[in-house]
Write a protein that holds these residues in place. Sequence first.
Motif, PDB file in Angstrom:
ATOM      1  N   MET A 267     -36.993 -13.098  -0.754  1.00  0.00           N
ATOM      2  CA  MET A 267     -38.322 -13.661  -0.826  1.00  0.00           C
ATOM      3  C   MET A 267     -39.349 -12.700  -0.235  1.00  0.00           C
ATOM      4  O   MET A 267     -40.453 -12.588  -0.748  1.00  0.00           O
ATOM      5  N   LYS A 268     -38.951 -12.011   0.848  1.00  0.00           N
ATOM      6  CA  LYS A 268     -39.869 -11.057   1.469  1.00  0.00           C
ATOM      7  C   LYS A 268     -40.202  -9.906   0.528  1.00  0.00           C
ATOM      8  O   LYS A 268     -41.326  -9.427   0.496  1.00  0.00           O
ATOM      9  N   SER A 269     -39.221  -9.477  -0.240  1.00  0.00           N
ATOM     10  CA  SER A 269     -39.468  -8.371  -1.165  1.00  0.00           C
ATOM     11  C   SER A 269     -40.449  -8.792  -2.264  1.00  0.00           C
ATOM     12  O   SER A 269     -41.280  -7.996  -2.696  1.00  0.00           O
ATOM     13  N   PHE A 270     -40.355 -10.054  -2.710  1.00  0.00           N
ATOM     14  CA  PHE A 270     -41.300 -10.547  -3.715  1.00  0.00           C
ATOM     15  C   PHE A 270     -42.725 -10.556  -3.168  1.00  0.00           C
ATOM     16  O   PHE A 270     -43.660 -10.135  -3.842  1.00  0.00           O
ATOM     17  N   ILE A 271     -42.902 -11.024  -1.962  1.00  0.00           N
ATOM     18  CA  ILE A 271     -44.232 -11.052  -1.332  1.00  0.00           C
ATOM     19  C   ILE A 271     -44.747  -9.631  -1.141  1.00  0.00           C
ATOM     20  O   ILE A 271     -45.927  -9.349  -1.381  1.00  0.00           O
ATOM     21  N   PHE A 272     -43.874  -8.721  -0.745  1.00  0.00           N
ATOM     22  CA  PHE A 272     -44.266  -7.334  -0.563  1.00  0.00           C
ATOM     23  C   PHE A 272     -44.727  -6.711  -1.878  1.00  0.00           C
ATOM     24  O   PHE A 272     -45.769  -6.061  -1.945  1.00  0.00           O
TER      25      PHE A 272
ATOM     26  N   ALA B 151     -48.103  -8.170  -2.883  1.00  0.00           N
ATOM     27  CA  ALA B 151     -49.184  -7.606  -2.075  1.00  0.00           C
ATOM     28  C   ALA B 151     -49.539  -6.206  -2.563  1.00  0.00           C
ATOM     29  O   ALA B 151     -50.728  -5.864  -2.674  1.00  0.00           O
ATOM     30  N   ILE B 152     -48.558  -5.398  -2.869  1.00  0.00           N
ATOM     31  CA  ILE B 152     -48.807  -4.048  -3.382  1.00  0.00           C
ATOM     32  C   ILE B 152     -49.528  -4.121  -4.729  1.00  0.00           C
ATOM     33  O   ILE B 152     -50.459  -3.354  -4.999  1.00  0.00           O
TER      34      ILE B 152
ATOM     35  N   LEU C 284     -53.179  -4.965  -4.175  1.00  0.00           N
ATOM     36  CA  LEU C 284     -53.922  -3.848  -3.598  1.00  0.00           C
ATOM     37  C   LEU C 284     -54.145  -2.721  -4.607  1.00  0.00           C
ATOM     38  O   LEU C 284     -55.102  -1.965  -4.502  1.00  0.00           O
ATOM     39  N   ALA C 285     -53.261  -2.611  -5.580  1.00  0.00           N
ATOM     40  CA  ALA C 285     -53.342  -1.525  -6.552  1.00  0.00           C
ATOM     41  C   ALA C 285     -54.335  -1.803  -7.675  1.00  0.00           C
ATOM     42  O   ALA C 285     -54.731  -0.892  -8.396  1.00  0.00           O
ATOM     43  N   THR C 286     -54.749  -3.048  -7.842  1.00  0.00           N
ATOM     44  CA  THR C 286     -55.676  -3.373  -8.930  1.00  0.00           C
ATOM     45  C   THR C 286     -57.089  -2.966  -8.563  1.00  0.00           C
ATOM     46  O   THR C 286     -57.494  -3.032  -7.410  1.00  0.00           O
ATOM     47  N   ALA C 287     -57.839  -2.555  -9.560  1.00  0.00           N
ATOM     48  CA  ALA C 287     -59.226  -2.148  -9.354  1.00  0.00           C
ATOM     49  C   ALA C 287     -60.134  -3.374  -9.449  1.00  0.00           C
ATOM     50  O   ALA C 287     -59.894  -4.275 -10.243  1.00  0.00           O
ATOM     51  N   PRO C 288     -61.203  -3.399  -8.660  1.00  0.00           N
ATOM     52  CA  PRO C 288     -62.121  -4.535  -8.738  1.00  0.00           C
ATOM     53  C   PRO C 288     -62.896  -4.517 -10.056  1.00  0.00           C
ATOM     54  O   PRO C 288     -63.166  -3.458 -10.619  1.00  0.00           O
TER      55      PRO C 288
END
Length: 79
Positions: free
Chosen positions: A1-6, A9-10, A13-17
Amino acid sequence: MKSFIFVAAIALLATAPARSQALVDPSKVAPEYREAAEKRRAEQLRQRECAQKAELEKVLPRDRTAYLNHCLETMAAKQ
């Protein structure tokens, strides 16, 4: 589950606004399309001016479309 959340999150963060559409610059358009680009820029400026008026008058989001349409119609009638 932690790997899915990680990974999620990545990915976030990688998407452009998302950004608004930039104004058309007629000087950077091929000469045969310059007239159309000038018309498009004038329309974009009118739309921005009406949007700024809506912001200053604190128009509610539900009423914004009607306000913008009315503003653009009155601007077109003046010209």
